[in-house]
Motif scaffolding. Structure first.
Motif, short mmCIF file in Angstrom:
data_model
loop_
_atom_site.label_atom_id
_atom_site.label_comp_id
_atom_site.label_asym_id
_atom_site.label_seq_id
_atom_site.Cartn_x
_atom_site.Cartn_y
_atom_site.Cartn_z
N UNK C 51 61.51 95.89 21.10
CA UNK C 51 62.59 94.90 21.18
C UNK C 51 63.19 94.89 22.60
N UNK C 52 63.39 96.08 23.14
CA UNK C 52 63.90 96.18 24.51
C UNK C 52 62.94 95.48 25.47
N UNK C 53 61.65 95.74 25.27
CA UNK C 53 60.65 95.14 26.15
C UNK C 53 60.72 93.62 26.08
N UNK C 54 60.90 93.08 24.86
CA UNK C 54 60.97 91.63 24.71
C UNK C 54 62.16 91.08 25.50
N UNK C 55 63.30 91.78 25.39
CA UNK C 55 64.48 91.31 26.12
C UNK C 55 64.24 91.36 27.63
N UNK C 56 63.56 92.42 28.07
CA UNK C 56 63.27 92.54 29.51
C UNK C 56 62.41 91.37 29.96
N UNK C 57 61.35 91.07 29.18
CA UNK C 57 60.45 89.99 29.57
C UNK C 57 61.17 88.65 29.51
N UNK C 58 62.08 88.51 28.55
CA UNK C 58 62.83 87.26 28.43
C UNK C 58 63.71 87.08 29.66
N UNK C 59 64.36 88.15 30.07
CA UNK C 59 65.22 88.09 31.26
C UNK C 59 64.40 87.71 32.49
N UNK C 60 63.20 88.26 32.58
CA UNK C 60 62.41 88.06 33.79
C UNK C 60 61.66 86.73 33.80
N UNK C 466 55.58 85.98 36.77
CA UNK C 466 56.46 86.56 35.75
C UNK C 466 56.47 85.75 34.47
N UNK C 467 56.37 84.43 34.61
CA UNK C 467 56.32 83.59 33.40
C UNK C 467 55.04 83.88 32.62
N UNK C 468 53.94 84.00 33.35
CA UNK C 468 52.67 84.35 32.69
C UNK C 468 52.82 85.65 31.90
N UNK C 469 53.43 86.62 32.58
CA UNK C 469 53.61 87.92 31.96
C UNK C 469 54.46 87.82 30.70
N UNK C 470 55.53 87.06 30.78
CA UNK C 470 56.40 86.92 29.61
C UNK C 470 55.67 86.21 28.47
N UNK C 471 54.85 85.21 28.83
CA UNK C 471 54.09 84.50 27.80
C UNK C 471 53.12 85.47 27.11
N UNK C 472 52.47 86.28 27.92
CA UNK C 472 51.53 87.26 27.36
C UNK C 472 52.24 88.22 26.42
N UNK C 473 53.46 88.58 26.77
CA UNK C 473 54.21 89.51 25.93
C UNK C 473 54.44 88.94 24.54
N UNK C 474 54.59 87.61 24.47
CA UNK C 474 54.78 86.98 23.17
C UNK C 474 53.53 87.16 22.31
#
Lengths: 226, 329, 542
Positions: C51-60, C466-474
């Protein structure tokens, strides 16, 4: 191997025989002592690093310690190691009463050590040598010229309290376990075949003793002649 | 957001080119081995897929020579890369002797710079192109790290001691400076920029700046203020090491060890004079711990340094005003 | 025990149904039940860390720090690191799979010290509770590395509680390691020599050595930081002659080997998966076994590579660099041996094997970028950037977590006696592989571009990556949620697994699924080498 009913009392269900159980507990104890060595090792490393950087300040701090009490305590601890060894010997012979007797003696000697430690700590606190806001160490002009600062001496006492405190904590835990073992010994829980606990505790006690054998010269003796 | 989408960072030093070269070669090696393993795994997984339920794999003997070969090949390649990398590392952390020294102080959350000419800046550092520049850095609080991607240089900035890094920008422009070591709430805002200018523009910029006393002359003034000159001077009566001509030299200490006179040694000698006493001298000097600020320290050190390199004992005599003000504290 | 009364019922008595009620679980001394307890705990903390990781990726996802404040962000990434490392990765494979399987694999009824084993779970939860309490009070903001003097003198957050939590959890790790060492030395079945042990056991033996030797050092370092904050004494404070870099040395002396605590067990899992799904002896058994020990030993000599840019002397940098290169060799040996094992195997594409194949790919990338980081000239530029973040996620997530999930999929039928749906599990393996690469590959690039780690906001030119990374996290998140669903589903509705659903070799596959409380009806005697599928088949035919 053996049917559940014919298993000897004191042999845990997952061991085949007493020998396996004994060897497992000794190895376990040794591995535990290795972790203890690494644990104290971190503090000893810090001590060596800082001592080599502030030799004079450490020597000044060392001079504040009471060498008589320190030497007395060393003798007391060595005596307690002897009584502990005798307790182990009694266990090997299966002599219950003697086990209890020697364990009690060990506890008493450990108690004397801690009592002396309390006296020493009290004296340090009274002399404002406890690190923290109250710490005060008058650095003479000569020493100041020699680069000694109050903070360096405080560092000595940081390490003094950290190292002897951790050692004392090990003593307190050890005494707690010994108390339980006295009760067990009187109840007859140890036999010639099954006395792993006494032997393991012996190893622990000797280890704590040996740590002090290193602490005493490092903290009390080194550099006193300045 | 698709504009400004570089895949490779800007290059503004010769070192950057060397690092990139290393990167390219290493990437090629990495790509080769990744593809090799991936291809083999996928090929075997398809070629030797299970064809009947009871089928088992063939019995095979371990090939010792194969083990040796595939241990040795990576080892040799990696040792080669190690030597290459070490060469660059040594170059990056050994400032050339002719580099001009600038001073950097990190504090939560800003960068403070001091030019040898005495100009001070916060978060921006103007430097001339083609000039070797050595940064002597310290921190007033926690650990920071000085990182300019375009220069491919980075060094931690520590409280209580000096670290240094050097660079020689080979093109003009503005390059971002990051703090790379986590230092608290505004870590990501501890940014700065290195502005590389043509030498004549730089001179102009310097002249425009508030004319202050140069670092060395400030140090000279402090040298008298703290009465260092009563002992550390050729014609003084007291016996103390003469500081002329010792910078960069090795001196023998009382305990027989020797030490090279550099910024960290001079710093320590001011703050803890007796820690490393030069052979043949008495421990007479008092400590200046708590009396001199970080900025005064670098001025004193620069002055001591100038006594050796001979860069004019009284340059920029046009100094106006007292430079001992401390900014932003 | 009440077990005797029920043996003549058609339903087998096993460790799961032998006893019921909360108490029978919380006071159990059965290594298998303790493994389940650990599984529940670490899954919970994995969810929180995720959950923390998701918030981090969302922020970034955007360059500006707009979702949470900088201070909150710092607490998020600290919590993510602390939870994932201390509460998930370090215990994951050893405390769950190791706990469950090591006694069975060596033919023992239990670990040498069952009470210590249970105690380790309580100690773990005590430490975890302290950390969670710290988190509820705002958490720490120092990063999981607790660097001084920031952590000791400047940070205005719950450093002491968090550090004490980590300190206590360290002891549970020591207990597990100690238990494994003694068990492997003293409790092996007759005929089970060291070189007949499954490589999973070898890997855990090496891991345990690190746990026992390294953990105490970081424990004392963390304790000193806590003392420094609490008592305002300065052990690492430069103002009283302390050395903040000494903390880094003590910290990394443990924490680098700790990386191997996380990755070595997953290598053990890999060796089991590769052999089971190729139905073949491992290629170069002794090399794989000794490479685990080599990694454990060398792992203690390389901590200085975390200090390449921290004012360490050039000589020290050079020495640590070359030693780090040496660690790559035993790791490479493992990868090549796994690959060679596939050659002429009988390879089936079951879910655990998909994880194994994915593992090899990700681990190779993680390992190679590790050797790049060990190269001094390269490291100056990428030290403390996202390149490092990407590298260790390839090792920790691509390696350790893939290994853990692969192992869980492999032994799930043994643990629960049920099969999970093959289709969905393959989908999830695929999602995790794709999502993982999409999340972390761009971070190599953004790191080389110069984006430092632990940045709450960043310059605009880093946004696309960073957007790519956040998308991948999803995608990755979906990949992780799926197994949670079908594993729980399978416990009730899954098809019953036989003793050996994969046709695999090993003592654990010779006993019923789920195993009975004491594992073996009679003490097994081992007469063959590990992974001897040839003899196994002959026996079946005969």
């Amino acid at each position: 191997m053996q049917a559940e009913s014919s298993r000897a009392w004191g042999l845990a269900h997952h061991f085949d025989n007493f020998e396996q159980q004994r060897e497992a507990s000794y190895l376990g104890m040794w591995v535990f002592l290795v972790t203890e060595i690494m644990f104290f090792g971190g503090l000893f490393t810090a001590y060596v690093v800082y001592r080599s950087a502030n030799a004079r300040a450490f020597a000044l701090g060392s001079k504040e310690l009471d060498i008589t009490l320190g030497a007395f305590n060393t003798a007391v601890l060595i005596g307690s190691s002897l009584t502990m060894a005798l307790a182990v010997w009694a266990a090997q012979q299966g002599k219950r009463k003697q086990i209890a007797l020697f364990l009690v003696l060990t506890i008493l000697l450990g108690g004397v050590f801690l009592g002396v430690k309390v006296v020493e700590y009290r004296a340090k606190i009274d002399h404002h040598l406890l690190p923290g806001p109250d710490f005060h160490f008058p650095v003479t002009e000569v020493d100041e010229i020699l680069g000694v600062q109050e903070g360096n001496v405080e560092m000595f006492f940081n390490l003094y309290f950290a190292m002897t405190g951790l050692h004392a904590l090990h003593m307190i835990i050890g005494i707690g376990v010994l108390l339980v073992m006295v009760v067990l010994a009187l109840r007859g829980s140890f036999s010639r075949k099954n006395h792993n606990l006494v032997e393991c505790m012996g190893l622990y006690w000797h280890f704590v003793d040996i740590v002090w054998i290193f602490l005493f010269p490092l903290l009390y003796l080194l550099g006193r002649n300045i | 957001m698709w504009k400004n989408f570089p895949l490779f960072p800007d290059k503004a030093t010769e070192l950057a080119g060397e690092v990139d070269q290393l990167t390219f070669v290493f990437l090629a090696i990495a790509l080769f081995f990744s593809l090799l393993v991936a291809t083999l795994v996928v090929y075997f997984a398809i070629r030797y897929r299970r064809r009947s339920e009871g089928q088992i794999g063939e019995v095979e003997e371990t090939g010792i020579w194969l083990e040796i070969v595939w241990s040795a090949i990576p080892l040799v390649i990696l040792l080669g890369m190690f030597f290459w990398g070490a060469k660059i590392y040594i170059k990056a952390y050994r400032p050339p002797s002719d580099a001009v020294e600038y001073f950097v102080t990190g504090k939560q959350w800003m960068w403070k710079f001091q030019h040898p000419e005495g100009n001070r800046e916060i978060n921006h550092l103007h430097v001339p192109v083609g000039q070797r520049i050595r940064l002597t850095m310290t921190s007033e609080d926690v650990i920071h790290s000085f990182f300019v991607p375009a220069f491919r240089v980075k060094a931690d900035v520590l409280p209580g001691r000096y670290t240094s890094i050097w660079f020689e920008a080979n093109k003009t422009g503005t390059f971002t400076l990051f703090c790379a070591e986590f230092c608290g709430a505004e870590h990501s805002q501890m940014l700065g920029s290195i502005i590389v200018m043509e030498p004549q523009d730089y001179e102009q910029w310097l002249a425009q700046g508030q004319p202050e006393k140069g670092v060395i002359s400030s140090g000279e003034a402090l040298f008298s203020k703290y009465v260092c000159n009563t002992c550390h001077y050729p014609d003084s009566a007291a016996r103390a090491p003469i500081l002329h001509g010792i910078w960069g030299e090795e001196v023998v200490l009382g305990d027989g060890e020797s030490v090279v006179v550099d910024a960290n040694y001079v710093r320590e000698s001011i703050l803890e004079p007796t820690a490393k006493l030069v052979k043949g001298y008495q421990p007479l000097m008092p400590t200046y711990q708590g009396q001199v600020s970080e900025e005064e320290l670098v001025q004193l050190i620069s002055y001591v340094r100038s006594l050796t390199s001979g860069t004019a004992e009284s340059q920029d005599s046009t100094a106006v005003g007292d430079s001992n003000e401390s900014e932003g504290q | 025990m009440s077990a005797e009364a029920t043996t003549n019922l058609p339903r087998r008595v096993n460790y799961l149904n032998v006893d019921h009620g909360v108490k029978s679980w919380l006071l159990t001394k059965d290594h298998k039940r303790i493994a389940i307890l650990y599984l529940v705990s670490i899954s919970f903390f994995f969810a929180i860390g995720g959950l923390m990781a998701s918030l981090i990726r969302l922020e970034l996802a955007t360059p500006a720090g707009d979702l949470v404040q900088a201070d909150v962000y710092n607490r998020l990434f600290t919590a993510h690191g602390v939870i994932m490392i201390f509460l998930f990765l370090i215990p994951s494979i050893p405390a769950v799979l190791g706990n469950f399987l090591i006694p069975i694999m060596i033919g023992a009824k239990d670990l040498a010290f069952p009470k210590l084993n249970l105690a380790s779970w309580y100690v773990y939860n005590l430490g975890a509770a302290l950390m969670m309490w710290a988190l509820l009070r705002g958490g720490a903001d120092t990063g999981w590395t607790f660097y001084t003097p920031y952590s000791s003198m400047y940070a205005n957050s719950e450093v002491i509680l968090t550090a004490l939590g980590a300190f206590i959890v360290g002891f549970s790790s020591i207990m597990t390691g100690l238990n494994f060492i003694v068990t492997i030395h003293r409790m092996r079945a007759p005929g089970l020599t060291w070189f007949r042990l499954p490589l999973f056991v070898w890997a855990h033996y090496a891991t345990s050595l690190i746990q026992v030797l390294g953990t105490p050092v970081v424990a004392i370092a963390i304790l000193l930081v806590a003392a420094e904050r609490l008592l305002h004494i300065g052990i690492f404070d430069p103002a009283v002659g302390g050395d903040p870099v000494l903390f880094q040395h003590l910290f990394w002396f443990y924490s680098h080997p700790a990386v191997y605590i996380m990755i070595l067990p997953s290598m053990g899992v890999m060796s089991e998966l590769v052999t089971a799904f190729s139905r073949k002896r491992i290629f170069g058994y002794r090399f794989v076994a000794f490479s685990s020990l080599a990694i454990a030993v060398l792992g203690f000599l390389v901590w200085g590579h975390h200090l390449f840019v921290s004012s360490q002397s050039i000589l020290a940098g050079v020495i640590f660099s070359v030693l780090t290169m040496l660690v790559a060799v035993p790791s490479a040996v493992k990868v090549f041996n796994w690959t060679a094992t596939l050659y002429k195997g009988s390879i089936s594409w079951e879910t655990p094997m998909l994880y194994a194949i994915g593992y090899v790919g990700l681990f190779v990338i993680g390992g190679l970028t590790g050797t790049m980081l060990a190269t001094l000239g390269f490291d100056i530029h990428v030290h403390d950037t996202y390149f490092v973040v990407a590298h260790f996620h390839y090792i920790m997530v691509g390696g350790a977590v893939m290994g853990y999930l692969g192992g869980l999929h492999f032994w799930w039928p043994k643990i629960t006696g049920r099969l999970y749906p093959a289709f969905w599990s393959k989908i999830s393996a695929l999602l995790i592989f794709v999502g993982f690469n999409l999340t972390f590959f761009p971070q190599f690039v953004v790191g080389y571009l110069g984006m430092p780690r632990r940045y709450h906001a960043y310059p605009e030119e880093f946004q696309v990556l960073n957007v790519l990374s956040s998308a991948g996290a999803t995608v990755l998140a979906v990949g992780y949620i799926l197994p949670t669903i079908y594993f729980i589903w399978s416990m009730r509705y899954g098809e019953r697994a036989g003793a050996n659903p994969w046709g695999a070799y090993g003592l654990e596959w010779q006993i019923p699924s789920p195993p009975p409380t004491h594992n073996f009806e009679e003490k097994p005697v081992v007469t063959t080498e590990a992974y001897d599928y040839y003899t196994l088949k002959e026996k079946r035919v005969a």
